[in-house]
Design a protein around this motif. Structure first.
Motif, PDB file in Angstrom:
ATOM      1  N   LEU A 272       9.924  -0.966 -12.953  1.00 57.70           N
ATOM      2  CA  LEU A 272       9.121  -1.042 -11.727  1.00 57.70           C
ATOM      3  C   LEU A 272       7.818  -0.282 -11.941  1.00 57.70           C
ATOM      4  CD1 LEU A 272      12.290  -0.970 -10.814  1.00 57.70           C
ATOM      5  CD2 LEU A 272      11.310  -0.719  -8.547  1.00 57.70           C
ATOM      6  N   MET A 273       6.722  -0.940 -11.604  1.00 54.45           N
ATOM      7  CA  MET A 273       5.396  -0.403 -11.868  1.00 54.45           C
ATOM      8  C   MET A 273       4.703  -0.104 -10.540  1.00 54.45           C
ATOM      9  SD  MET A 273       4.005   0.066 -14.869  1.00 54.45           S
ATOM     10  CE  MET A 273       4.969  -1.027 -15.909  1.00 54.45           C
TER      11      MET A 273
ATOM     12  N   ARG B  17       4.514   0.748  -3.594  1.00 54.59           N
ATOM     13  CA  ARG B  17       3.287   1.469  -3.263  1.00 54.59           C
ATOM     14  C   ARG B  17       3.655   2.778  -2.587  1.00 54.59           C
ATOM     15  NH1 ARG B  17      -1.287  -2.591  -0.938  1.00 54.59           N
ATOM     16  NH2 ARG B  17      -1.903  -0.583  -0.059  1.00 54.59           N
ATOM     17  N   LEU B  18       3.080   3.842  -3.087  1.00 58.53           N
ATOM     18  CA  LEU B  18       3.397   5.159  -2.522  1.00 58.53           C
ATOM     19  C   LEU B  18       2.846   5.321  -1.105  1.00 58.53           C
ATOM     20  CD1 LEU B  18       2.887   7.358  -5.719  1.00 58.53           C
ATOM     21  CD2 LEU B  18       5.009   7.165  -4.418  1.00 58.53           C
ATOM     22  N   ASP B  19       1.923   4.434  -0.700  1.00 55.76           N
ATOM     23  CA  ASP B  19       1.436   4.506   0.679  1.00 55.76           C
ATOM     24  C   ASP B  19       2.251   3.621   1.629  1.00 55.76           C
ATOM     25  OD1 ASP B  19       0.447   2.298  -0.680  1.00 55.76           O
ATOM     26  OD2 ASP B  19      -1.410   2.218   0.465  1.00 55.76           O
TER      27      ASP B  19
ATOM     28  N   LEU C 298       3.949  -5.172   6.368  1.00 56.26           N
ATOM     29  CA  LEU C 298       3.273  -4.024   5.752  1.00 56.26           C
ATOM     30  C   LEU C 298       1.868  -4.407   5.297  1.00 56.26           C
ATOM     31  CD1 LEU C 298       6.245  -2.545   3.688  1.00 56.26           C
ATOM     32  CD2 LEU C 298       4.952  -1.307   5.445  1.00 56.26           C
ATOM     33  N   ALA C 299       1.723  -5.630   4.807  1.00 58.64           N
ATOM     34  CA  ALA C 299       0.428  -6.062   4.261  1.00 58.64           C
ATOM     35  C   ALA C 299      -0.647  -6.117   5.338  1.00 58.64           C
ATOM     36  CB  ALA C 299       0.578  -7.424   3.578  1.00 58.64           C
TER      37      ALA C 299
END
Lengths: 310, 310
Positions: free
Chosen positions: B48-49, B55-57, B173-174
């Motif tokens: 996982l990248m 996403r950390l946010d 979320l987007a």
């Protein structure tokens, strides 16, 4: 990379590969199935990061692939186990040529085969830098794992494989010195003897580790885990002619490479004094009562002549 | 991260963790040893990248850790196996706060425990972006692995777990829509029922996969591997009220999320017509003779009303 897509890339990776009998189910399903005849499985993982653990301008993709497998396979051997399978996760920059991935995979398969196993599964994702994450699986053949914590005062200290050659090769690559191709090759592709680990276990090794961080550092792990002292007999550490010549050329101490150089993936182990060392294993010191120190000829490493900069 | 160093970080990660009996030797040596009572070990790996897979946010480190374990554990369950251990390799940017790594590890341990296993080993290295590479190990309990290739004409198609909720959460979320917290939570932390895989195997499942790429895509893998057609009965796909409301809010088709949304890590399987479906499994279609197609109510996905953009 980005042009051909994940599934085509996986197909290129797995097609035509020959698996040993230990691969019960290879790539292509949700998971692989690997034989674990012993009823236990040895498992270890390492992540290699571009420009930190390897450089595409210093090593070929094939050599990088071989080394990635070798360093994980050596950890399995250091438990006294034989490799049964490898899983490979790759993070690839989108503009990485597919040929690089093909050669990486060829190198990984070549070394996995040398270790007696196959690449049984994997994953490939996009990434900003090339990342290689390997998991190695192994089988203990009914033996107890050889831990770092089993060394006892009176044991013999022994090593199998070369020491210092990878560090010498790295130093030569760093200054662009091409005069010692055997040493730079040792850095690019360490050649662990995977069978030396199980052989040591059969011979009664009381503790074992692979030399990845350097002899002194890895022996410190054994000394601390076993609550003993470990003394290296420097006279037993034979320096090969090319190692000495390369050290002279770079104006450094060859013994420092031997004592502190990492990534050779030799195995170091302790044996009861009465044990017969298996083929290829050579005595390099002894275990004494103590509390986790590593000495050279009875002296702390710092004070030992020749490698004061440690 | 860079301040405390690798060994201190590993110590923070492993200290005080409680291992189940399947962990025969946990972190701290060259490799771990995990029970494989079946004489075979199931193994799968995923990488996982940061900013591609998480996403950390958008997610807390704890949720990211849970999801990383869940998606690998679901692959083990999809073979009909139970998880016995996880290995975790982390690539961490040097300026990543240590608290992020601590919370990642807590999340991974929490989900590994929920899956009945532990984090038995790992590695941590420096990286330009946060990379999480997981290997999951599992035990088949004497059963044959349930492959993608065993579906036969006449079989019943069934699913266990939610569909489309992760895709809905991602879409919300987007656009920063916080009105459907259950759906965004489904995206952040899928909750596979690890026991549903072995239960399906015991009930005679002929093929199985986890829904990671989307129902239609993962069924295509089964249809192609089994050389059959798979027909989804759209009337059997019950849409929950919040999924319909969220789809209305975003002016999209909820059924499209259900048919094509990934990352729910539900399990989909085929069973002989005479089989009794285990608890929680529900019939959603059937297997017919064919050559690898997936249809909805007998029609190609492209032509099916409501999800023409597939």
């Amino acid at each position: 990379m980005a042009d051909i897509g994940e599934f085509a890339l996986i197909d290129r990776t797995v097609r035509g590969r020959v698996h040993p009998p230990s691969t019960l189910l290879g790539p292509g399903d949700d998971a692989a199935v690997v034989a674990a005849p012993d009823g236990r499985v040895v498992a270890t993982t390492d992540m290699l990061m571009q420009d930190k653990h390897f450089r595409l301008d210093w090593s070929s993709p094939r050599d990088i692939g071989r080394k990635a497998i070798a360093q994980n396979g050596a950890d399995v051997a250091a438990m006294g186990a034989r490799c049964t399978g490898f899983l490979v996760a790759l993070g690839c920059p989108p503009h990485l040529p597919v040929s690089v991935v093909d050669e990486l995979n060829d190198g990984m398969w070549e070394e996995a085969t040398r270790a007696g196993a196959a690449v049984v599964g994997g994953d490939v994702v996009g990434s900003t830098q090339l990342v290689i994450s390997i998991t190695a699986l192994g089988d203990l053949g009914g033996r107890s794992p050889v831990l770092r914590s089993g060394a006892a005062a009176g044991d013999v200290l022994a090593v199998h494989g070369d020491l210092g050659r990878s560090a010498a090769g790295l130093a030569l690559l760093a200054v662009g010195d091409g005069r010692f191709p055997d040493l730079t090759a040792s850095h690019r592709v360490p050649q662990p003897d995977y069978e030396s680990g199980p052989a040591a276990a059969v011979a009664g090794a009381t503790s074992m580790a692979d030399v990845s961080d350097g002899l002194a550092a890895d022996l410190t792990h054994i000394a601390e885990a076993s609550s003993v002292n470990v003394d290296i007999d420097s006279g037993s550490l034979v320096l090969s002619a090319d190692l000495v010549d390369a050290a002279d050329a770079l104006n450094v101490d060859a013994m420092r490479w031997v004592l502190t150089g990492g990534e050779d993936h030799a195995l170091v182990a302790t044996f009861p004094a009465a044990a017969t060392l298996p083929d290829g294993w050579r005595r390099i010191g002894r275990v004494t009562a103590g509390a986790g120190s590593v000495t050279v000829d009875g002296l702390p490493l710092e004070g030992a002549p020749g490698w004061t900069s440690f």
